[in-house]
Design a protein around this motif. Structure first.
Motif, PDB file in Angstrom:
ATOM      1  N   LEU A  69       0.979  -1.150   0.061  1.00 42.69           N
ATOM      2  CA  LEU A  69       0.036   0.022   0.060  1.00 42.69           C
ATOM      3  C   LEU A  69       0.798   1.196   0.087  1.00 42.69           C
ATOM      4  O   LEU A  69       1.707   1.363   0.713  1.00 42.69           O
ATOM      5  N   PHE A  70       0.559   2.189  -0.735  1.00 46.82           N
ATOM      6  CA  PHE A  70       1.059   3.438  -0.841  1.00 46.82           C
ATOM      7  C   PHE A  70       0.395   4.435  -0.335  1.00 46.82           C
ATOM      8  O   PHE A  70      -0.819   4.322  -0.629  1.00 46.82           O
ATOM      9  N   VAL A  71       0.986   5.435   0.160  1.00 38.29           N
ATOM     10  CA  VAL A  71       0.310   7.015   0.566  1.00 38.29           C
ATOM     11  C   VAL A  71       0.670   8.065  -0.265  1.00 38.29           C
ATOM     12  O   VAL A  71       1.873   8.368   0.200  1.00 38.29           O
ATOM     13  N   SER A  72      -0.068   8.548  -0.917  1.00 36.92           N
ATOM     14  CA  SER A  72       0.124   9.806  -1.561  1.00 36.92           C
ATOM     15  C   SER A  72      -0.330  11.164  -1.099  1.00 36.92           C
ATOM     16  O   SER A  72      -1.432  10.843  -0.498  1.00 36.92           O
ATOM     17  N   THR A  73       0.421  12.210  -1.049  1.00 34.92           N
ATOM     18  CA  THR A  73      -0.247  13.190  -0.044  1.00 34.92           C
ATOM     19  C   THR A  73      -0.080  14.483  -1.211  1.00 34.92           C
ATOM     20  O   THR A  73       0.888  14.680  -1.853  1.00 34.92           O
ATOM     21  N   TYR A  74      -1.006  15.443  -0.836  1.00 36.97           N
ATOM     22  CA  TYR A  74      -0.953  16.888  -1.451  1.00 36.97           C
ATOM     23  C   TYR A  74      -1.319  17.797  -0.174  1.00 36.97           C
ATOM     24  O   TYR A  74      -2.560  17.625   0.471  1.00 36.97           O
ATOM     25  N   VAL A  75      -0.670  18.708  -0.155  1.00 36.95           N
ATOM     26  CA  VAL A  75      -1.052  19.753   0.819  1.00 36.95           C
ATOM     27  C   VAL A  75      -1.168  21.161   0.480  1.00 36.95           C
ATOM     28  O   VAL A  75      -0.444  21.876  -0.395  1.00 36.95           O
ATOM     29  N   THR A  76      -2.476  21.716   0.713  1.00 31.90           N
ATOM     30  CA  THR A  76      -2.828  22.909   0.166  1.00 31.90           C
ATOM     31  C   THR A  76      -2.096  23.887   0.882  1.00 31.90           C
ATOM     32  O   THR A  76      -1.372  23.858   1.903  1.00 31.90           O
ATOM     33  N   ALA A  77      -2.249  25.129   0.536  1.00 30.40           N
ATOM     34  CA  ALA A  77      -1.798  26.468   0.920  1.00 30.40           C
ATOM     35  C   ALA A  77      -1.929  26.579   2.440  1.00 30.40           C
ATOM     36  O   ALA A  77      -1.380  27.167   3.310  1.00 30.40           O
ATOM     37  N   GLY A  78      -3.048  26.185   2.832  1.00 30.21           N
ATOM     38  CA  GLY A  78      -3.888  26.410   4.277  1.00 30.21           C
ATOM     39  C   GLY A  78      -3.616  25.253   4.974  1.00 30.21           C
ATOM     40  O   GLY A  78      -4.212  24.903   5.973  1.00 30.21           O
ATOM     41  N   LEU A  91      -4.215  10.084  -0.079  1.00 27.94           N
ATOM     42  CA  LEU A  91      -4.617   8.920  -0.819  1.00 27.94           C
ATOM     43  C   LEU A  91      -4.120   7.688  -0.442  1.00 27.94           C
ATOM     44  O   LEU A  91      -2.707   7.643  -0.509  1.00 27.94           O
ATOM     45  N   LEU A  92      -4.822   6.517  -0.198  1.00 23.49           N
ATOM     46  CA  LEU A  92      -4.029   5.255   0.064  1.00 23.49           C
ATOM     47  C   LEU A  92      -4.308   4.273  -1.028  1.00 23.49           C
ATOM     48  O   LEU A  92      -5.525   4.358  -1.478  1.00 23.49           O
ATOM     49  N   HIS A  93      -3.204   4.007  -1.767  1.00 22.66           N
ATOM     50  CA  HIS A  93      -3.486   3.245  -3.099  1.00 22.66           C
ATOM     51  C   HIS A  93      -2.526   2.007  -3.201  1.00 22.66           C
ATOM     52  O   HIS A  93      -1.530   1.947  -2.490  1.00 22.66           O
ATOM     53  N   ASP A  94      -2.732   1.104  -4.035  1.00 24.74           N
ATOM     54  CA  ASP A  94      -1.603   0.126  -4.416  1.00 24.74           C
ATOM     55  C   ASP A  94      -1.225  -0.290  -5.568  1.00 24.74           C
ATOM     56  O   ASP A  94      -0.144  -0.878  -5.721  1.00 24.74           O
ATOM     57  N   LEU A  95      -1.723   0.601  -6.538  1.00 29.31           N
ATOM     58  CA  LEU A  95      -0.912   0.675  -7.840  1.00 29.31           C
ATOM     59  C   LEU A  95      -0.535   2.211  -8.142  1.00 29.31           C
ATOM     60  O   LEU A  95      -1.039   3.189  -7.853  1.00 29.31           O
TER      61      LEU A  95
END
Lengths: 135, 195
Positions: A67-76, A82-86
């Motif tokens: 399982l991979f954890v992708s992250t996006y952090v906004t200005a605020g 998102l947890l995904h496997d592919l």
């Protein structure tokens, strides 16, 4: 196409703002708990990575088994996780960017209290639609 | 029931409408009138001048955190500010331009304290039609703008104490308004670590 994915938005003070199970994989009850656990565990890493780059998209910050954890952090400082496997970096990036735009629209509503749960069914429907399109 | 226009635009949900482009301007008289109402309304809710300033700050705070998120998306092509000077110039130029149609007059670092910065404006928009009676002492409606600045800084991860002050200038009848920003110790520590 990711077979299973869990998406959450976490506010500035680590309060959950939105969560949903997206993706098409078969769902198991114990897996849902595991997903939550892995996401929570990766929050600390995000906290550190966030100050090392100006980019909002932090790519894969953590992994657990397959399982991979992708992250996006906004200005605020709202964290889209998102947890995904592919791995499909481009799709995930586009997904994050469009959800970010939706989040801004919700935030601009003066009746929405920043940091509170997003309950709008339209927002939920849009996120699921974007997940189908990009993930 | 409020008199809501039953046009088509009203039926479309916020998530289906495009984000505003920021090209529109609001009539100054309309804004001044609304702002004066805001101040008068708060005056009925508070017991002293300090509370009134707190109320105005709170009103500005919400504007600040929304403005940060929107402008970083629209003007900065989705880049976050991670450095102290970066976020200050962002406020001084981008935020000021979007809110008041011009850059702020000056952005300075305090000479005595390491963690204090000042944004000054000769004629702050919110103060243009406001004169403070003597019995209200140091009260400054710029507290609203201080709240906006605090909102931007706080939500960008730079907690700070922000206050508005009148500073008299020689040879001018009206004092200028200075927004004083004092950053929290943890922000200064992080800045040092980042070098």
């Amino acid at each position: 196409m990711a077979t299973t994915a869990c998406f959450v938005i976490v506010g500035k003070n680590d309060s959950p703002i939105y969560e949903s199970e997206v993706g098409s994989g078969p769902r198991k009850d114990e897996a849902a708990h595991l997903h939550q656990f892995v996401l929570h565990a990766s929050m600390d890493i995000v906290q550190d990575v966030v100050w090392t780059t100006q980019n909002m998209y932090l790519k894969v910050v953590d992994k657990f088994g397959d399982l991979f954890v992708s992250t996006y952090v906004t200005a605020g400082q709202a964290k889209l996780m998102l947890l995904h496997d592919l791995k499909s970096e481009d799709g995930i990036k586009n997904f994050f960017q469009e959800v970010h735009e939706l989040y801004i629209k919700i935030l601009l509503n003066p009746l929405y209290v920043p940091g509170s749960k997003i309950t709008s069914p339209q927002f939920d429907a849009r996120v699921r639609m974007l997940a189908k399109k990009y993930l | 029931m409020l008199g809501v226009a039953r046009g088509r635009a009203h039926l479309v949900n916020v998530v289906d409408r495009p984000l505003p482009k920021g090209k529109t301007e609001v009539n100054l008289s309309a804004f001044a009138f609304l702002f004066s109402e805001l101040v008068q309304y708060f005056q009925t809710k508070v017991n002293n001048v300090n509370e009134l300033e707190r109320k105005l700050e709170e009103a500005g705070y919400g504007v600040g955190l929304r403005v940060l998120e929107l402008l970083c998306h629209r003007e900065k092509a989705n880049r976050r500010e991670t450095r102290l000077l970066g976020i200050l110039t962002f406020i001084h130029s981008t935020v000021w331009k979007a809110l008041f149609g011009k850059q702020a007059d000056s952005l300075e670092k305090a000479t005595t304290e390491e963690d204090e910065y000042m944004i000054s404006e000769k004629e702050l928009l919110v103060n243009r039609f406001i004169s403070v009676p003597k019995d209200m002492g140091q009260f400054n409606c710029g507290a609203y703008v201080a709240g906006i600045v605090k909102g931007v800084l706080d939500s960008a991860g730079f907690p700070a104490r922000v206050t508005a002050h009148f500073v008299p200038i020689e040879g001018q009848l009206r004092p200028r308004t200075t927004i004083l920003i004092k950053f929290s110790p943890e922000v200064m520590l992080r800045e040092q670590r980042m070098g």
